[in-house]
Enzyme design. Structure first.
Site, PDB file in Angstrom:
ATOM      1  CE  LYS A  70      -4.297  -1.448   2.230  1.00 45.16           C
ATOM      2  NZ  LYS A  70      -5.247  -1.092   3.284  1.00 45.16           N
ATOM      3  CG  ASP A 106      -8.444   1.262   3.535  1.00 46.16           C
ATOM      4  OD1 ASP A 106      -9.231   0.443   3.030  1.00 46.16           O
ATOM      5  OD2 ASP A 106      -7.205   1.095   3.557  1.00 46.16           O
TER       6      ASP A 106
END
Ligand code: ATR
Length: 280
Positions: A70, A106
């Site tokens: 990520k 997220d």
């Protein structure tokens, strides 16, 4: 410029075998009659750059990015959203006419899940966030843009919590503390969010908060979704507090990623059912 009628959407991570994202997204694609396919690719860290180049060459529509890529994927992209830059991590890539753009869904996924599933009004509220790692960065950044009174970040490593706090918008109630100070502070907050992996299977008896510290005025939220009801949430329920389970954040980060790839909002209930069927 896409070579075939079937669009490819990928997931890159290491490992990826246990991810629920392929079932969740493929069910939504089929349900909407879209001719795309979502596939998981196990990419070792040393192959990350080549994998991204491969996505370009193969005209992928986009992909999800998971652990451990990520953060490291960022230098290989053409652009990243302000949100992803502030969070410092990308979980979704969109191929816009050959340009790879990184996003982070997220925090927004957490927020949408919280609103949809609990109806919690953030206006004027005090929020306690446990943890200062990657998940905390996404959630605390997104919530800091809401009209909250403020937040207290709780972490073992106080320097890390302070560093994160300093990146967020300052408010009247804005502090970083360790777990020693948590008992004095917890009564003053409305929403408590566990962003650590404490309580996750197989350590299902673990929790960072003593049951008796939780009060009926609290909404207690956990990003762990295996088990669906963690020890923290069981304790909160027993204390008469409201609870919010972690599955929603996973579902809604997927809903938002799907919107970015296709321009269509998928049905979160279908996604939830597919994930639930695969874990119980
Ligand atoms: P993620 O990306 O899932 O957030 P991470 O970036 O490794 O994972 O962050 C893990 C978080 O959980 C950190 O805030 C960590 O606290 P420290 O920064 O003090 O290490 C927290 N954490 C992990 N194990 C913990 C434990 N046993 N007790 C309290 N906090 C813990």
């Amino acid at each position: 410029m896409v070579n075939s009628e079937t669009g490819i959407i990928g997931l890159i991570g290491h490992p990826v075998a246990h991810s629920k994202s392929p079932q969740m997204h493929n069910a939504s694609l089929r349900n909407l009659g879209l001719n795309d396919i979502y596939l998981a690719f196990d990419v070792k860290p040393e192959n990350l750059k080549d994998a991204i180049q491969g996505m370009r060459a193969l005209y992928f529509k986009g992909c999800n990015v998971t652990i451990p890529h990520k953060v490291n994927v960022i230098p290989f992209l053409d652009e990243i959203s302000e949100e992803a830059a502030r969070i410092g991590a990308v979980n979704t890539i969109v191929n816009k006419d050959g340009k790879l753009i990184g996003y982070n869904t997220d925090g927004e996924g957490y927020l949408r899940s919280l609103k949809e599933e609990t109806g919690f009004q953030l206006q004027g509220k005090r929020i306690m966030i446990l943890g200062a790692g990657g998940a905390s960065r996404a959630i605390s950044y997104t919530l800091s843009l809401q009209p909250i009174e403020g937040m207290v970040l709780v972490n073992r490593d106080l320097n890390k919590a302070n560093a994160l706090l300093n990146e967020l918008k300052q408010t009247d109630y804005h502090k970083a503390i360790t777990y020693h100070e948590l008992p004095n502070e917890i009564e003053l907050v409305d929403l408590i969010i566990n962003t650590t992996s404490i309580g996750m299977y197989p350590n299902i008896k673990e929790t960072l908060i003593k049951k008796e510290w939780i009060q009926p005025h609290h909404l207690v939220s956990d990003i762990v979704y295996n088990p669906l009801e963690t020890k923290l949430l069981q304790d909160a329920k027993a204390q008469g507090a409201k609870i919010h389970s972690g599955l929603g954040m996973f579902i809604y980060q997927g809903v938002i990623a799907f919107e970015k790839w296709t321009g269509i909002t998928p049905d979160p209930n279908i996604m939830r059912r597919v994930v639930l069927d695969s874990i119980v």
